[in-house]
Design an enzyme around this catalytic site. Structure first.
Site, PDB file in Angstrom:
ATOM      1  N   LYS A 167      -3.727   7.585   6.441  1.00  0.00           N
ATOM      2  CA  LYS A 167      -2.322   7.722   6.103  1.00  0.00           C
ATOM      3  C   LYS A 167      -2.165   8.546   4.646  1.00  0.00           C
ATOM      4  O   LYS A 167      -1.243   9.507   4.520  1.00  0.00           O
ATOM      5  CB  LYS A 167      -1.659   7.039   6.596  1.00  0.00           C
ATOM      6  CG  LYS A 167      -1.856   6.036   7.823  1.00  0.00           C
ATOM      7  CD  LYS A 167      -1.097   5.259   8.641  1.00  0.00           C
ATOM      8  CE  LYS A 167      -0.951   4.157   7.988  1.00  0.00           C
ATOM      9  NZ  LYS A 167      -2.717   3.365   8.060  1.00  0.00           N
ATOM     10  N   GLU A 193       4.687  -1.766  -0.818  1.00  0.00           N
ATOM     11  CA  GLU A 193       3.072  -1.055  -1.605  1.00  0.00           C
ATOM     12  C   GLU A 193       2.393  -1.777  -2.709  1.00  0.00           C
ATOM     13  O   GLU A 193       3.437  -3.087  -3.181  1.00  0.00           O
ATOM     14  CB  GLU A 193       3.596   0.603  -2.455  1.00  0.00           C
ATOM     15  CG  GLU A 193       3.795   1.334  -2.138  1.00  0.00           C
ATOM     16  CD  GLU A 193       2.763   1.652  -0.312  1.00  0.00           C
ATOM     17  OE1 GLU A 193       2.154   2.754  -1.495  1.00  0.00           O
ATOM     18  OE2 GLU A 193       2.736   1.494   0.669  1.00  0.00           O
ATOM     19  N   ARG A 194       1.096  -1.354  -1.911  1.00  0.00           N
ATOM     20  CA  ARG A 194       0.529  -2.427  -3.640  1.00  0.00           C
ATOM     21  C   ARG A 194       0.685  -2.036  -4.834  1.00  0.00           C
ATOM     22  O   ARG A 194       0.773  -0.955  -5.020  1.00  0.00           O
ATOM     23  CB  ARG A 194      -0.642  -2.681  -3.010  1.00  0.00           C
ATOM     24  CG  ARG A 194      -1.184  -3.539  -2.051  1.00  0.00           C
ATOM     25  CD  ARG A 194      -2.573  -3.535  -1.074  1.00  0.00           C
ATOM     26  NE  ARG A 194      -2.421  -3.864   0.371  1.00  0.00           N
ATOM     27  CZ  ARG A 194      -2.864  -3.448   1.420  1.00  0.00           C
ATOM     28  NH1 ARG A 194      -2.400  -2.099   1.054  1.00  0.00           N
ATOM     29  NH2 ARG A 194      -2.767  -3.989   2.087  1.00  0.00           N
TER      30      ARG A 194
END
Length: 467
Positions: A167, A193-194
């Site tokens: 993705k 998000e990491r």
């Protein structure tokens, strides 16, 4: 703090004190009139400013607010001040090329923004009479997308897939296409998000030369659910500003909108609401619509949205996925089976669809070629089990021809990306739609029946394979 500099100083007298702290949720006892919902409140601790957002009125004297910072250090009796407005972010054309947090503060080590104005993250959508409809195809240069599930200029596209199917790479390629093909700009909203993912994406965009036309707004995974819940609105506020001031094509990218739903579910539980279907918040539909209805285009500029949607357990009937799906114009399904075969981008051509897929919008030629390609791939999919058990020799001559053409078409729809060139060593390619149509028409008419399958894999236009 930049987010409240327009309001600070208007009301130095505290409106109340913190009465309870439950993780990210604080109950504030107010001495005066209760602040309205969505109002931004602040408290000071060790020369730092903490922001809260009002979510509930409990009674005549108490409100429940979500902390937009870490809650360590908050305590009973702490004075709380009213900023006089909901959360605002500083906006300026110089925000392009920057990495910001939900408050518009830099995360890239650069100088703070010099804002021309501040905008409310909860601003209403533009009036319907000023909005323009969608309908024009936005070419991306990605063969499988432009042919089978074309993007709508000013529309909304969802990338559905589980973990690890590509993705984010596909999103980076869209951002590259908007910058190079359409001379537009991109706003990237990183929801939950990491930090590793954000760091890698920032470096990859810089390597690809796209960063100067991109604004990145991050609400990281370790931050308060209030931040992850509102960072999408903050990024969308920047997209609206760029649409209104630069009058360009703005690509609004959200990765991942499912984490926005998860953050809303956390906030809902913290506020004591009763869960609804499959444990999701009862306000799921309203919260998703509140964001989607602001993604609009005007006569001066367009916002085209691409939203990555994590699909839990690959279940497309999940309530969150179904709710998001109802707002989209184009649906791109990324398949683990395709990725397992080495087909990248791993788009499932039979499940992916677009609202533009009709003769009147695309034209008879494009529609006929796309349907012919789908028919070949569908027939090949039906025959795969027979081929695995009995071999291709047991098929009729007609089916053997269809299978061979379908396998070549499947490989033709693969493509090297600019975003992965540094990892694969293969230079990315962008293929115009007209070239894709010519090539697919030639495959369907049998002009490449003698060409080996491997000559079709990871190429641009077929003239490359024949040269």
């Amino acid at each position: 703090m930049a987010a409240i500099s327009t309001c600070e100083g208007k009301n130095q007298k505290p409106i109340g004190l913190i009465a309870e702290v439950h993780g990210p949720v604080s109950v504030i006892a107010c001495d005066t009139l209760l602040p309205p919902l969505h109002q931004a409140l602040r408290a000071n601790l060790d020369h730092e400013t903490y922001l809260f957002e009002v979510h509930q009125h409990l009674d005549e004297h108490h409100v429940r607010a979500i902390t937009l910072h870490r809650s360590a250090g908050l305590h009973r009796g702490m004075a709380v001040y009213d900023t006089g407005a909901p959360l605002h972010v500083p906006v300026t054309p110089d925000c392009l090329g920057r990495l910001l947090n939900i408050f518009g503060e830099p995360l890239d080590g650069g100088p703070a923004l010099s804002p021309r104005e501040f905008r409310n993250v909860h601003s209403a959508p533009i009036p319907l009479q000023e909005a323009v409809g969608v309908g024009e195809v936005l070419q991306t240069g990605i063969k499988v997308i432009d042919l089978l599930c074309p993007f709508v200029k000013g529309g909304k596209t969802g990338l559905f897939g589980g973990a690890g199917v590509g993705k984010t790479v596909l999103i980076m390629e869209f951002m590259h296409a908007v910058a190079t093909l359409h001379k537009g700009v991109s706003v990237f909203a990183g929801v939950g998000e990491r930090i590793r993912e954000g760091h890698e994406l920032w470096h990859e965009l810089r390597k690809a030369g796209v960063l100067p036309q991109t604004l990145m707004v991050f609400g990281q995974m370790d931050e308060s659910p209030g931040v992850r819940f509102r960072v999408g609105l903050s990024a969308l506020t920047y997209a609206e500003y760029l649409r209104d001031t630069l009058h360009k094509e703005v690509l609004f990218v959200m990765d991942n909108i499912f984490r926005f739903v998860q953050a809303g579910s956390e906030v809902s539980s913290l506020l004591g609401r009763m869960p609804a279907t499959v444990g999701y918040q009862p306000t799921l539909g309203t919260e998703v619509a509140e964001m989607q209805d602001r993604i609009l285009s005007t006569r001066d500029g367009a916002i085209t949205s691409v939203q990555a949607v994590y699909v839990p357990a690959d279940d497309m009937t999940d309530p969150a996925v179904s709710t998001i799906l109802s707002h989209l114009d184009t649906t791109v399904i990324l398949s683990r089976a395709q990725a397992g075969k080495g087909i990248y981008p791993a788009v499932d051509p039979l499940q992916s669809s677009s609202r533009l897929m009709d003769r009147r919008t695309l034209g008879a030629r494009h529609y006929t070629i796309a349907e012919g390609l789908r028919e070949h791939l569908a027939r090949y999919h039906e025959l795969e089990d027979i081929i695995a058990m009995l071999g291709i020799e047991e098929l009729s001559a007609k089916d053997r021809t269809i299978v061979k053409r379908a396998r070549k078409l499947q490989r033709y729809l693969t493509q090297p990306f600019w975003a992965t060139a540094s990892h694969t060593g293969i230079v990315g390619v962008s293929v115009p739609l007209e070239r894709t149509l010519l090539d697919c028409e030639a495959f369907l008419l049998g002009r490449y029946d003698e060409l080996p399958e491997e000559r079709c894999y990871m190429r641009g236009a077929m003239e490359e394979a024949l040269s």
